[in-house]
Design a protein around this motif. Structure first.
Motif, PDB file in Angstrom:
ATOM      1  N   SER A 584      48.074  30.208  39.521  1.00 16.92           N
ATOM      2  CA  SER A 584      48.903  30.017  38.329  1.00 16.92           C
ATOM      3  C   SER A 584      49.718  28.728  38.421  1.00 16.92           C
ATOM      4  N   SER A 585      50.029  28.172  37.243  1.00 18.73           N
ATOM      5  CA  SER A 585      50.832  26.946  37.197  1.00 18.73           C
ATOM      6  C   SER A 585      52.270  27.179  37.643  1.00 18.73           C
ATOM      7  N   VAL A 586      52.714  28.463  37.670  1.00 15.58           N
ATOM      8  CA  VAL A 586      54.094  28.718  38.107  1.00 15.58           C
ATOM      9  C   VAL A 586      54.221  28.641  39.628  1.00 15.58           C
ATOM     10  N   ARG A 587      53.107  28.538  40.312  1.00 12.74           N
ATOM     11  CA  ARG A 587      53.152  28.443  41.781  1.00 12.74           C
ATOM     12  C   ARG A 587      53.354  26.978  42.181  1.00 12.74           C
ATOM     13  N   LEU A 588      54.529  26.464  41.852  1.00 15.46           N
ATOM     14  CA  LEU A 588      54.813  25.055  42.139  1.00 15.46           C
ATOM     15  C   LEU A 588      54.886  24.782  43.632  1.00 15.46           C
ATOM     16  N   ASP A 589      55.148  25.843  44.416  1.00 10.13           N
ATOM     17  CA  ASP A 589      55.279  25.673  45.867  1.00 10.13           C
ATOM     18  C   ASP A 589      53.936  25.780  46.575  1.00 10.13           C
ATOM     19  N   SER A 590      52.844  25.786  45.815  1.00 11.00           N
ATOM     20  CA  SER A 590      51.490  25.885  46.375  1.00 11.00           C
ATOM     21  C   SER A 590      51.243  27.214  47.071  1.00 11.00           C
ATOM     22  N   SER A 591      51.939  28.265  46.637  1.00 11.38           N
ATOM     23  CA  SER A 591      51.659  29.591  47.186  1.00 11.38           C
ATOM     24  C   SER A 591      50.326  30.098  46.628  1.00 11.38           C
ATOM     25  N   ASN A 592      49.840  31.211  47.176  1.00 11.09           N
ATOM     26  CA  ASN A 592      48.513  31.696  46.827  1.00 11.09           C
ATOM     27  C   ASN A 592      48.531  33.099  46.242  1.00 11.09           C
ATOM     28  N   PRO A 593      47.629  33.383  45.312  1.00 12.83           N
ATOM     29  CA  PRO A 593      47.462  34.761  44.825  1.00 12.83           C
ATOM     30  C   PRO A 593      46.659  35.567  45.837  1.00 12.83           C
ATOM     31  N   ASN A 594      46.616  36.885  45.641  1.00 11.66           N
ATOM     32  CA  ASN A 594      45.820  37.745  46.508  1.00 11.66           C
ATOM     33  C   ASN A 594      44.353  37.649  46.101  1.00 11.66           C
ATOM     34  N   PRO A 595      43.495  37.065  46.918  1.00  9.18           N
ATOM     35  CA  PRO A 595      42.097  36.880  46.504  1.00  9.18           C
ATOM     36  C   PRO A 595      41.345  38.191  46.349  1.00  9.18           C
ATOM     37  N   GLN A 596      41.786  39.235  47.072  1.00 11.21           N
ATOM     38  CA  GLN A 596      41.087  40.519  47.018  1.00 11.21           C
ATOM     39  C   GLN A 596      41.078  41.088  45.602  1.00 11.21           C
ATOM     40  N   GLY A 597      42.148  40.813  44.846  1.00 13.63           N
ATOM     41  CA  GLY A 597      42.222  41.317  43.474  1.00 13.63           C
ATOM     42  C   GLY A 597      41.132  40.756  42.582  1.00 13.63           C
ATOM     43  N   TYR A 598      40.601  39.582  42.915  1.00 13.21           N
ATOM     44  CA  TYR A 598      39.553  38.956  42.100  1.00 13.21           C
ATOM     45  C   TYR A 598      38.175  39.151  42.712  1.00 13.21           C
ATOM     46  N   TRP A 599      38.095  39.222  44.044  1.00 12.49           N
ATOM     47  CA  TRP A 599      36.804  39.510  44.674  1.00 12.49           C
ATOM     48  C   TRP A 599      36.273  40.861  44.208  1.00 12.49           C
ATOM     49  N   LYS A 600      37.166  41.856  44.104  1.00 10.19           N
ATOM     50  CA  LYS A 600      36.695  43.185  43.705  1.00 10.19           C
ATOM     51  C   LYS A 600      36.224  43.199  42.253  1.00 10.19           C
ATOM     52  N   GLY A 601      36.617  42.179  41.468  1.00 10.86           N
ATOM     53  CA  GLY A 601      36.136  42.060  40.097  1.00 10.86           C
ATOM     54  C   GLY A 601      34.854  41.259  40.001  1.00 10.86           C
ATOM     55  N   GLY A 602      34.322  40.826  41.136  1.00  9.36           N
ATOM     56  CA  GLY A 602      33.071  40.088  41.144  1.00  9.36           C
ATOM     57  C   GLY A 602      33.219  38.585  41.162  1.00  9.36           C
ATOM     58  N   VAL A 603      34.449  38.067  41.031  1.00 12.34           N
ATOM     59  CA  VAL A 603      34.667  36.617  40.975  1.00 12.34           C
ATOM     60  C   VAL A 603      34.194  35.967  42.277  1.00 12.34           C
ATOM     61  N   GLN A 604      33.321  34.974  42.141  1.00  9.92           N
ATOM     62  CA  GLN A 604      32.747  34.348  43.332  1.00  9.92           C
ATOM     63  C   GLN A 604      33.667  33.327  43.977  1.00  9.92           C
ATOM     64  N   LEU A 605      34.403  32.570  43.163  1.00 12.99           N
ATOM     65  CA  LEU A 605      35.207  31.469  43.693  1.00 12.99           C
ATOM     66  C   LEU A 605      36.684  31.704  43.376  1.00 12.99           C
ATOM     67  N   VAL A 606      37.451  32.110  44.376  1.00  7.85           N
ATOM     68  CA  VAL A 606      38.904  32.263  44.221  1.00  7.85           C
ATOM     69  C   VAL A 606      39.537  31.077  44.934  1.00  7.85           C
ATOM     70  N   ALA A 607      40.055  30.124  44.146  1.00  6.39           N
ATOM     71  CA  ALA A 607      40.593  28.883  44.715  1.00  6.39           C
ATOM     72  C   ALA A 607      41.961  29.137  45.337  1.00  6.39           C
ATOM     73  N   LEU A 608      42.121  28.739  46.587  1.00  3.57           N
ATOM     74  CA  LEU A 608      43.385  28.906  47.300  1.00  3.57           C
ATOM     75  C   LEU A 608      43.869  27.568  47.829  1.00  3.57           C
ATOM     76  N   ASN A 609      45.187  27.451  47.919  1.00  2.00           N
ATOM     77  CA  ASN A 609      45.800  26.279  48.553  1.00  2.00           C
ATOM     78  C   ASN A 609      45.612  26.413  50.061  1.00  2.00           C
ATOM     79  N   GLN A 610      44.629  25.733  50.597  1.00  2.00           N
ATOM     80  CA  GLN A 610      44.307  25.861  52.010  1.00  2.00           C
ATOM     81  C   GLN A 610      45.409  25.300  52.900  1.00  2.00           C
ATOM     82  N   GLN A 611      46.323  24.527  52.307  1.00  2.00           N
ATOM     83  CA  GLN A 611      47.401  23.941  53.100  1.00  2.00           C
ATOM     84  C   GLN A 611      48.591  24.885  53.243  1.00  2.00           C
ATOM     85  N   THR A 612      48.524  26.073  52.622  1.00  2.00           N
ATOM     86  CA  THR A 612      49.662  26.998  52.632  1.00  2.00           C
ATOM     87  C   THR A 612      49.317  28.246  53.431  1.00  2.00           C
TER      88      THR A 612
END
Length: 1036
Positions: A584-612
C-alpha cells in the motif's frame, strides 16, 4: 501475549551427565504423584535403596516392607500417559503434563505404577535411572558406570595429554579453556572461566592452573546436554553409547529414514564420534551423538529442498514467484534515493521479479527512481548492467523485470536501446514466442523453457495500432486508482488493529501515457489493472483471450478486498493469469504486508520490500526455501487443476486435501545470544519460544512455551504443542525466540519453514537473526511428529489424523446439490462408494491406533516399535517366544505357541484386528476406487456441456454461480477421495511388509516359515511402489 515466569525445574545445580547422576538423585528421593484407576491422586516421597534393589515410598498405610517395589520385578518403564489408568481417567488425565508422566510396568500380570513428576526433567531422571537398572541387573547391590562414560573419560584424558606438554597433569587455565572451546564449539569462554573460578575458590587454590580431573569435570559439567543424554540412554538400552544397530533403529523409528543401512550408520559413526576408541569399536558416545544431532543432516529442513525438487515444466502461472518491490530505494518510499546494492541483495536472495521505476534524466539518459543530482543519481543503464551481472547467479530460472516509467518517448527509445544492448539474447521478446493460430501461445511457457531469459513486464500498445508512438491508459501504482472500489472504505490488511482506514477516491479522468513502439515491442508480458479480473468474474470460462500474455497488478487494499469477497473467483482467475500485489502507498516506511494473505488467494507475485527485515520477510524466505531458493514454488494442486474448488477463507477441511496433525515438542535451546542493544538492561535473558502456524484461516494458530528464567542461554523447555493443518501445502511454521521483559519482549532469533519441508523426529532448528543471517551455533532442539505420516527422508505420504471413533459417530464426506438434474443424477451414484472408502481407511487407521495403544505407545509411534514392545512381552525368561508369525494368504499373522496371560492375549487380539482391517482395505480398495473414478469421469464428460445444461435449467446470476461452484466442489472431492484410497492401499501393503520384517528381526518367525517363503511375501508387499504421492497412512 500473556507473560509467564517459571524457575528452573532441575533438581540440583549440577547437570545430569551420566546414569550415576540419575541414580544418586533417585537415592536422595523426591516427591511424585501416584495416580490410581479410581482417579485419586496421592503425593508420595519415592526413594531408591542404596543397594539399588528396590523402590520405596512414604507415607503409606502399608508397612514399610509392603510399600516397596523390587527392581527385579519391573518389566518396562513407559514415558507419557500411555497406560489404561491415564487413558481412562478423563478430565484428571487432561490436566497432567504428558512430559512429566511415566509408568512402571511390573509383575507377571503387567500391573502399572502410574506416576507424575513435578517437571519433565525429574521424570527423565527417573525413567533414565530405572531403564539403566533394567539393562544392567549386575550393578544392583553396588554401583557402576556405563561403557560410554568410560570411553568418554579416556577420550578427555587423551585430549588433555595433547596439551599437557610437560606431562605433569597440569595445564594453564587459558590452555584448558581453549581446549574445551575446541572440543565443544559454540560454548562461551566466560562460562568456563567462571566455573573454574568457583571451583578454585571452593578448593582454596590459585586460578593459574587446571588439573586433568578438573578439566574433565568442567567439560562434563559445561558440555553435557541433559536432553541428549536422556535420549541416548533410552536408545542404547544397555550402554551409554550407540552401536551401528542402535543407530539404525533410531534412524528408522524416530527419524523416518526407512532406507537406513548398517553400512551408512558406520559412516555416520566414524564422521561424528570424536574418540578414536569409539570409532575403532563402532560406538557413538554422548559427544558424538550430540554432534550428529547438531549437524546439517538433522536439521528441521528436509535436505531434499536445498535443491530444486519440484516439477518446473508447468506454465509460469502455476508457481509462486519471489517478487521484490522497489528494493533499490534506501530509507522510505517518498524521500528514499536509489541504490544498486538493494538490487544486488534482492537478486542474491533469489528474487525472480524486480520492479524498476524509471524517470526522465538529464542529457537524455533515463534514471532509476528520481533525479537527486549528478553525484548520487543512478542511471537505468548502470542498473541494467547490475541486473545482467547478478540475474542468474542464484537461480537459472526466468527473471521478470517489472517496468514502471514516466519517460518521454525519446528517453523510452534510449531505454529500449539499453535493454537490447545490455541483455542481448537473454531478453525474451514477443518475436521469440511460439504462437498459436489465434496469434499467441495458448498458455505461458514453463520456468524450464525460459531458463536464463529475462522477460519485460510493462505497458504495451495494441497490435492493431500503427505508428511509432501511441497512448495507453496508465493506472496509478497506488490504491487511489479508483475503479470498481471507488468511494469504498478500506482497511489495510494486517493493520486492522491500528484502525488505518482509507477511502478510495472516485476515478479521475483516465490518465494517458505516451508509449514508444520500440519499447512496447520489447514487453513480453503486458501489465493490466484489476479491470481484467472484473471482466472475467462471474464466468466459469475464460473470456476472449488477449493477443498477448498479461499480468494483473493489484494494490494491497484492493487485493485484500478480493481475497475476502471473491476468494473462489480470484483462484480461478490466477489459474491462467499472472497476478501481482504491491504494498500500500500508506507504507511510507517500506514496511511489508503479510504475503500469506495473498498466497492463499492464488496470487503468484506478492511484492515485498526486500530491504525491510521482519516477520513478513521471514515468511517469504520460508516459502521460497521450499524449492532450493530458485524463486519459484509450485502452487497447490487445487489452484492448478482446471476443475477444482478452493476458497482462501475456508474454516474447515479443504475438499480433496487430507488434513494433518502436527505435534512439536520444544525440548531445549542452545547458545542463545543476548538481544541486540540489550546491554542497558543487564546481562540476564529470560527466553521463551513462540510457535506460529500461518496458512488458511482454519490453520492459523500461535502457542508459546513458559519463560525460562535465571539467565538461561541453554534453557530446557520440554513442552509439546499440537496444531491441526487442513491445507499442508500452504502452511508455514515460524519459531520465534524472545526475551521476556516487562519493558518489551526483545527479539533473539527466528526460523521459518514450509510445512512441506519438515523432517520428522529429533531435529535442530538453526536460528536466524533479524536480517535473516544465521546466528553462530544458536539453535532449538525439537521433536516433530505428523500423525500418519511415515518416513523415508522425504515423507511423501500424508493422511487424515487418527480419530478413533466408531462408525456411528463417523463424519462422511458428501457431495453438493448442483440444481442441474443430469449432473445430480451422476453425482448421486458416488454416495455409496464414498462412504465405503471412508470406512475402509478409517477402520485401518483406528485399528492401528488401537494396537499402538495396547502396546503403550502413542499414535505417532512406528509399527516396528510396536513389534519390539510386543516381543518383550512374549519372551519367556529362557528366551523362547510365546507366539510366532505365520503367513496366511500373504498376511503376517501371529499364532500363540504357549498359554499367555490375559494382557498379552488382549494385545494379540488388537494385532489380529489391525491385520483384518488392513486386509479389508487391500482387497476392496480397487473396486471402490473404480466406482468413484467412474463418477468422476462422467462428471468431467458433462463439464463441456455445463453452459448448455445451465441454460436448460434456466440458471442465471447467483444461482448459476452456485451451480458452477457446487460442480467444482464435487469434482475436487471425487478426485481427492480416489487419491486418498489409492494411497491408503499402498501404505497398508507397505505396513504389512514392515510388520513382517519387524517380526523376523525380533525373532517372532516360526521354524516352519522358511526364508524362501518370507522372501516371497516381501516381494508381494513391495510390489506396489509409492512414488511421490500424498495420501492416507497409518503412521508406520
Amino acid at each position: 501475549r500473556k507473560k509467564t515466569v517459571s524457575f528452573s525445574s532441575m533438581p540440583s545445580e549440577k547437570k545430569v551427565s551420566s546414569a550415576a547422576d540419575c541414580l544418586a538423585f533417585m537415592q536422595g528421593g523426591c516427591e511424585l504423584k501416584k495416580i490410581r484407576p479410581n482417579s485419586r491422586v496421592y503425593c508420595r516421597f519415592y526413594t531408591l535403596d542404596t543397594d539399588l534393589s528396590c523402590l520405596r515410598w512414604e507415607p503409606s498405610k502399608k508397612d514399610s516392607e509392603r510399600a516397596r517395589l523390587d527392581v527385579s520385578s519391573i518389566k518396562e518403564v513407559r514415558t507419557g500417559k500411555s497406560t489404561e489408568t491415564f487413558l481412562h481417567n478423563g478430565p484428571l488425565s487432561e490436566h497432567l503434563a504428558e512430559e512429566a508422566a511415566f509408568s512402571i510396568i511390573h509383575g507377571d500380570e503387567y500391573q502399572s505404577l502410574d506416576l507424575v513428576a513435578l517437571s519433565a526433567d525429574v521424570a527423565n531422571i527417573w525413567v533414565t535411572g530405572l531403564r539403566y537398572l533394567l539393562a544392567h541387573p549386575s550393578i544392583i547391590g553396588g554401583a557402576g558406570g556405563g561403557l560410554g562414560s568410560k570411553i568418554r573419560s579416556e577420550w578427555l584424558a587423551a585430549e588433555f595429554a595433547l596439551v599437557d606438554e610437560d606431562g605433569y597433569g597440569i595445564v594453564s587455565e587459558d590452555v584448558a579453556v581453549t581446549t574445551v572451546c575446541k572440543l565443544c564449539p559454540g560454548i562461551k569462554e566466560a562460562k568456563i572461566y567462571l566455573m573454574n573460578k568457583l571451583n578454585h575458590i571452593n578448593k582454596d587454590r590459585k586460578l593459574a592452573e587446571v588439573t586433568r580431573e578438573e578439566f574433565q569435570e568442567a567439560f562434563c559439567e559445561l558440555c553435557t546436554r541433559p536432553d541428549v543424554y536422556f535420549l541416548l540412554v533410552q536408545l542404547s538400552q544397555d550402554r551409554e553409547c550407540l552401536d551401528p544397530q542402535d543407530l539404525r533403529l533410531f534412524l528408522e523409528t524416530e527419524q523416518g529414514l526407512s532406507l537406513a543401512t548398517t553400512e551408512g550408520c558406520w559412516e555416520l559413526l566414524k564422521r561424528y564420534e570424536p574418540s578414536a576408541q569409539g570409532r575403532e569399536r563402532g560406538l557413538l558416545g554422548l559427544d558424538g551423538f550430540a554432534r550428529y544431532l547438531q549437524s546439517p543432516e538433522c536439521q528441521l529442513l528436509d535436505p531434499e529442498h536445498l535443491g530444486v525438487c519440484q516439477d518446473m515444466n508447468l506454465p509460469l502461472a502455476h508457481y509462486y514467484i519471489s517478487t521484490s518491490y522497489r528494493s533499490y530505494l534506501l530509507d522510505d518510499q517518498v524521500h528514499g534515493r536509489a541504490d544498486l546494492g538493494g538490487l544486488i541483495k534482492a537478486l542474491q536472495s533469489g528474487c525472480r521479479c524486480l520492479e524498476l521505476g524509471v524517470t526522465d534524466g538529464p542529457e537524455g539518459e533515463p534514471l532509476l527512481g528520481v533525479d537527486y543530482g549528478p553525484d548520487i543519481s543512478v542511471t537505468i543503464r548502470s542498473a541494467l548492467e547490475v541486473v545482467n551481472k547478478y540475474a542468474f547467479l542464484t537461480s537459472q530460472y526466468p527473471l521478470l523485470l517489472y517496468l514502471c516509467h514516466r519517460c518521454s518517448p525519446g528517453q523510452q527509445r534510449t531505454m529500449a536501446h539499453h535493454l537490447k544492448k545490455v541483455f542481448g539474447s537473454r531478453l525474451y521478446t514477443p518475436d521469440a514466442q511460439h504462437v498459436s493460430l489465434g496469434g499467441r501461445a495458448t498458455t505461458l511457457p514453463s520456468p524450464e523453457q525460459l531458463k536464463g531469459r529475462i522477460l519485460l513486464v510493462g505497458k504495451k500498445l495494441p497490435p492493431e495500432e500503427e505508428g511509432s508512438d501511441g497512448e495507453v491508459s496508465e493506472e496509478d501504482e497506488e490504491i487511489g486508482g479508483g475503479g470498481p472500489l471507488a468511494g469504498r472504505r478500506m482497511t489495510i490488511p494486517g493493520e486492522e488493529e491500528l484502525g488505518v482506514v482509507l477511502v478510495v477516491p472516485p476515478p479521475s479522468q483516465p490518465r494517458k501515457l505516451s508509449l514508444h513502439r520500440e519499447l512496447s515491442d520489447l514487453v513480453a508480458i503486458a501489465r493490466t489493472s484489476s479491470r481484467s479480473f472484473y471482466a472475467q468474474r462471474g464466468s466459469y470460462k475464460q473470456t476472449q483471450e488477449l493477443p498477448y500474455w498479461t499480468m494483473c497488478s493489484l494494490g494491497e487494499g484492493e487485493a485484500g478486498r478480493l481475497t475476502s469477497e471473491s476468494p473462489e473467483d480470484l483462484v480461478v482467475f490466477t489459474k491462467r493469469t499472472l497476478t501481482r500485489v504491491r504494498p500500500s502507498s500508506v507504507r511510507l516506511d517500506s514496511s511489508n504486508p503479510n504475503p500469506q494473505g495473498y498466497w492463499k488467494g492464488g496470487v503468484q507475485l506478492v511484492a515485498l520490500n526486500q530491504q525491510t527485515p521482519g516477520a513478513m520477510l521471514d515468511l517469504h524466505r520460508g516459502r521460497f526455501t521450499q524449492n532450493g531458493g530458485s524463486g519459484y514454488v509450485l502452487r497447490p494442486a487445487v489452484m492448478r487443476d482446471e476443475v477444482s474448488y478452493f476458497s482462501a477463507h475456508t474454516h474447515g477441511c479443504v475438499p480433496g486435501v487430507p488434513p494433518q496433525t502436527l505435534r512439536i515438542k520444544v525440548i531445549s535451546a542452545h547458545n542463545l545470544p543476548k538481544p541486540q542493544g540489550s546491554g542497558a538492561k543487564g546481562e540476564v535473558i529470560d527466553p521463551y519460544v513462540v510457535l506460529e502456524l500461518h496458512g488458511v484461516p482454519a490453520d492459523c494458530a500461535e502457542q508459546r512455551t513458559r519463560t525460562a528464567a535465571q539467565n538461561q542461554d541453554e534453557p530446557m523447555f520440554d513442552e509439546t504443542f499440537e496444531f491441526q493443518v487442513n491445507m499442508p501445502e500452504l502452511a508455514l511454521l515460524r519459531f520465534v525466540v524472545l526475551d521476556d521483559d516487562y519493558i518489551g519482549d526483545d527479539f533473539i532469533g527466528q526460523y521459518s519453514v514450509a510445512f512441506e519441508c519438515l523432517q520428522p523426529g529429533y531435529r535442530n532448528v538453526p536460528l536466524l537473526g533479524l536480517a535473516g543471517d544465521p546466528l553462530p551455533h544458536t539453535s532449538l532442539f525439537v521433536h516433530v511428529a505428523i500423525t500418519n505420516r511415515r518416513g523415508g527422508g522425504k515423507a511423501q505420504r500424508r493422511g487424515l489424523s487418527v480419530r478413533r471413533v466408531g462408525r456411528r459417530g463417523r463424519e462422511y464426506v458428501s457431495l453438493r446439490h448442483t440444481g442441474i438434474k443430469a449432473l445430480d443424477e451422476v453425482f448421486k451414484q458416488a454416495g455409496g462408494p464414498l462412504k465405503e472408502a471412508t470406512d475402509l481407511r478409517e477402520d485401518a487407521q483406528c485399528s492401528t491406533a488401537g494396537f499402538k495403544d495396547q502396546c503403550g505407545l502413542p499414535t505417532v509411534a512406528k509399527l516396528k516399535q510396536c513389534i519390539q514392545s510386543l516381543a518383550t512381552r512374549l519372551q519367556s525368561p529362557e528366551g523362547a517366544m510365546g507366539a510366532a508369525m505365520v503367513l496366511r494368504e500373504g498376511y503376517p499373522c501371529l499364532e500363540p505357541q504357549v498359554s499367555l496371560s490375559e494382557a498379552t492375549r488382549k494385545l494379540l487380539s488388537a494385532y489380529d484386528t489391525m491385520i483384518s482391517a488392513q486386509k479389508q482395505l487391500i482387497e476392496n480398495a480397487d473396486g471402490v476406487q473404480e466406482r468413484i473414478d467412474q463418477v468422476h469421469r462422467e462428471g468431467m464428460d458433462l463439464h463441456e456441456d455445463l453452459s448448455r445444461l445451465c441454460e436448460k435449467e434456466g440458471l442465471k446470476g447467483r444461482k448459476l454461480n452456485k451451480a458452477v461452484e457446487s460442480f467444482t466442489w464435487n469434482i475436487t472431492v471425487l478426485k481427492g477421495q480416489s487419491d486418498l484410497l489409492r494411497g491408503a492401499k499402498m501404505d497398508s501393503l507397505d505396513a504389512l511388509r514392515q510388520l513382517a520384517l519387524a517380526c523376523e528381526a525380533c525373532g517372532l518367525t516360526s521354524s516352519s516359515s522358511s526364508s524362501n517363503s518370507f522372501s516371497t511375501a516381501e516381494l508381494h508387499y513391495s510390489s506396489h511402489p509409492a512414488s511421490g504421492r500424498r495420501s492416507s497412512t497409518h503412521g508406520n
